[in-house]
Structures are given as structure tokens and as C-alpha cells.
Design an enzyme around this catalytic site. Structure first.
Site, mmCIF file in Angstrom:
data_model
loop_
_atom_site.group_PDB
_atom_site.id
_atom_site.type_symbol
_atom_site.label_atom_id
_atom_site.label_comp_id
_atom_site.label_asym_id
_atom_site.label_seq_id
_atom_site.Cartn_x
_atom_site.Cartn_y
_atom_site.Cartn_z
ATOM 1 N N SER A 230 0.920 -1.363 -0.164
ATOM 2 C CA SER A 230 -0.046 -0.031 0.003
ATOM 3 C C SER A 230 0.945 1.258 0.009
ATOM 4 C CB SER A 230 -1.005 0.036 1.101
ATOM 5 O OG SER A 230 -0.114 0.150 2.399
ATOM 6 N N GLY B 202 2.131 0.071 8.271
ATOM 7 C CA GLY B 202 2.756 1.165 8.105
ATOM 8 C C GLY B 202 3.366 1.613 6.766
ATOM 9 N N GLY B 203 2.481 1.226 5.833
ATOM 10 C CA GLY B 203 2.998 1.401 4.429
ATOM 11 C C GLY B 203 2.908 2.855 4.090
ATOM 12 N N ASP C 190 -8.488 4.248 18.139
ATOM 13 C CA ASP C 190 -9.459 4.125 17.085
ATOM 14 C C ASP C 190 -9.194 5.445 16.110
ATOM 15 O OD1 ASP C 190 -11.652 4.052 15.308
ATOM 16 O OD2 ASP C 190 -13.016 3.685 16.817
ATOM 17 N N LYS D 174 -13.135 3.899 -0.360
ATOM 18 C CA LYS D 174 -13.512 2.665 -0.764
ATOM 19 C C LYS D 174 -14.854 2.711 -1.589
ATOM 20 C CE LYS D 174 -9.576 1.598 1.420
ATOM 21 N NZ LYS D 174 -8.290 1.563 0.852
#
Length: 353
Positions: free
Chosen positions: A185, A220-221, A257, A302
Site C-alpha cells: 500500500s 505502516g505502508g 481508534d 473505498k
């Protein structure tokens, strides 16, 4: 032929056509789209040269979400011979005009057209040589010639203005996956920086020492892309982060969150690649922007299986209305990137009116 040829992700031809159609209705140009599912391109046909020029001037590539590249069409050629394709192409190319700063022969990004890669390369070398012989290549020209091979016997001839076009063949930046990045990602955020920001903005807004928040960061991408540019990152995710990334000293991991976290101080960047309904993400992004918690944001939406173009427009209106209510206007730049799938990537910031 007069109109536009737009490259897109295979399977998103309808959304690309809807987008071009919306611009066409706003301009009252009277055009129409021709599409084929899975082709990875859209023909948008306009009545005449004047209408096509008006459409081309008004509809900027950078304002399109689903089009990776947008060409101003000049000709469609059917029945290309196997042995002398260039001989048939050249009269149509000469008729376009020129000169051009460069010429690209490319194919749409679909399964069938990928087999044309070798043919595109060999023809491109021959085309450049022919154009140079006829003095139709000039480095100072503002336009680039494009030839799109749909298959071995069918081609479109068109052009782009290089100040408003993707700087990569097919509109696809060829990025290499860094071996030290925690996930693939990471390429989405790298492509977003290249596609949604200009060089000056990257230099000003991605300086070492600035602070960023990555919502839904694990593993962590996206954080990796920020850290490699020297930014300090607060990575917010209940999941585990890559150990090597944490060891570098620029990342603070908070197991919280992402939809509830709020920074104690404003940051330069907020990035977000959380899997959630697009409207919910858009509303959360509006809170960050309107609240002044970040100066710029890049986030993914998305998309649903149906009415994807409509969902994008709805999400944009949600954020625009929130920003307008705060007395500012929205800088919104969105694109379905090559490294995106059923999603789009958005850059957003608030601007004083």
C-alpha cells in the site's frame, strides 16, 4: 474524428464515461461516450473541431477522477497492415499538425492490449525517427503526440498539452516497491504525492521535520512514505506496526481508534487508508479539515460496487459543504490511481475565501 480518448482502470469505463458526460452537459457540447466493458478506455465523441477544442480547454486532466490520461482525438484508423503500420499511420499523424515535443505509442491497460507492449516499443522508435526526419519533433513544443493501439489493427491518433496531462505513458507511473516498506500500500501514497501534488508543493509540504498523523496506519505502508521524507509521524491503529519502522525514531504508535483520535496540536498532514464506508470517511476528513487539525489530507474512499461515480460526487459535496460553512473553500483533487483498486485517492485542504 473529434473528441476525447480517456484511459482508465479496466472495469471503470462506465464511471469514466459518466464523468466526461457530466462535464459535457455543463458545457452544452452535445457529446456522447462509446465504451466497452474491460477495454480500459473511453471514446467521447464531439460534433466538430470547435466543440472539441472548447471541451479540451475547459476539462482539465487534473480535474478528472477516473481518467488516467486524456487525449484530444484526431483520428481512428482501422485495418492496420501487419507489415507497414507506420506507413498507414503517418498520413493521419501529418494531418494533426505538429510539431510535438515527443511522441508515445501506447496501449490501454487491459489484458489483451498488454500483449502489444513489444509492438508499441518497436513502432515508437520508428515513429520518432520518422518525425525527426520530417522536422516534426521540437523540444520547445507544448504538445505531445499520442498513438493508442487498441489491438494490432486498430489505432487512435491524438495529442495532449503537456502542462495538463499525465507525464507517464498510459498515465501510469512505474514505481518500484521498496524492499524495506511494510506493505505494498506504500505505493498508493507515493503515487498520490506524484499525481495529486506538483513539484513545488511536494518541496514545500513534505519537508523534513514536519508532523503528520496516519489514521489506520498498521502495518505502516503510508507511514513509511512520510518517514522516508523526514516527517515525524503519529501512527494511529489498534493493530501492530512494523518493528523496523518504529525503531527509526520518527514514529509514535498510538493504539487508538482512527475515527476517534484527535491530535493535541495541529499537524501538517493527515493521511488515512481505513477500510470503511466512503461517506463515513468523508465526514471524518471534513472534521479534520474544518477543525484545523491538519493543513492537508490524503485519504482513500473505498467505493461501492454500484453507483461509484455518484458516491464520489456525494462524498465531495459532504466535505465541500462542511468547509463552506466554515467560511472557506475546498481544494479537492481526486484520482483513481494505478495502485488503487475499488477506490479513489483524494488530496484535500481548506483555502481562505
Amino acid at each position: 474524428m473529434h473528441g476525447v480518448l480517456a484511459y482508465c482502470r479496466a472495469g471503470f469505463e462506465s464511471e469514466c464515461a459518466q464523468e466526461l458526460g457530466g462535464h459535457d452537459r455543463a458545457l452544452a457540447c452535445g457529446g456522447f461516450a462509446r465504451t466497452r466493458a474491460g477495454s480500459a478506455f473511453v471514446e467521447f465523441i464531439l460534433a466538430d473541431a470547435d466543440t472539441a477544442n472548447r471541451f479540451d480547454a475547459a476539462v482539465r486532466w487534473r480535474d478528472l477522477v477516473f481518467a488516467r490520461q486524456r487525449l484530444q482525438l484526431a483520428a481512428r484508423i482501422d485495418g492496420l497492415p501487419e507489415r507497414d503500420r507506420l506507413g498507414v499511420l503517418m498520413p493521419a499523424i501529418r494531418a494533426v499538425g505538429g510539431p510535438w515535443c515527443d511522441a508515445w505509442i501506447e496501449a490501454p491497460d487491459n489484458d489483451a492490449a498488454r500483449e502489444l507492449a513489444a509492438l508499441c516499443r518497436s513502432l515508437n522508435h520508428a515513429l520518432i525517427a520518422a518525425l525527426k526526419r520530417e522536422r516534426l519533433i521540437e523540444s520547445t513544443s507544448s504538445r505531445r503526440l499520442h498513438v493508442c493501439l487498441v489491438d494490432a489493427r486498430t489505432a487512435f491518433v491524438g495529442s495532449t498539452r503537456i502542462d495538463d496531462a499525465a507525464p507517464w505513458p498510459g498515465g501510469i507511473p512505474r514505481l518500484r516497491f521498496p524492499s524495506s516498506a511494510p506493505s505494498r500500500s506504500t505505493l498508493k501514497l507515493e503515487e498520490a504525492f506524484l499525481t495529486l501534488l506538483d513539484a513545488g508543493e511536494r518541496e514545500r509540504w513534505l519537508r523534513p521535520g514536519l508532523h503528520a498523523v496516519d489514521l489506520g496506519a498498521a502495518p505502516g505502508g503510508w507511514t513509511w512514505q512520510l518517514v522516508r521524507r523526514g516527517l515525524h509521524v503519529t501512527a494511529v491503529d489498534n493493530g501492530p506496526m512494523d518493528a523496523a519502522l518504529l525503531a527509526g525514531g520518527l514514529v509514535t504508535h498510538l493504539r487508538e481508534d482512527g475515527f476517534r483520535y484527535r491530535p493535541t496540536q495541529p499537524v501538517e498532514w493527515m493521511v488515512c487508508d481505513m477500510v470503511e464506508q466512503p461517506r463515513k470517511v468523508a465526514q471524518r476528513m471534513a472534521e479534520w479539515l474544518v477543525g484545523g487539525w491538519c493543513r492537508q489530507a490524503i485519504f482513500n474512499l473505498k467505493l461501492p460496487m454500484k453507483k461509484r461515480h455518484e458516491e464520489v460526487m456525494l462524498c465531495r459535496r459532504l466535505v465541500e459543504q462542511a468547509v463552506a460553512a466554515s467560511g472557506r473553500r475546498l481544494d479537492w483533487r481526486a484520482r483513481q490511481l494505478y495502485h488503487d483498486r475499488e477506490e479513489i485517492t483524494v488530496f484535500a485542504r481548506c483555502i481562505a475565501t
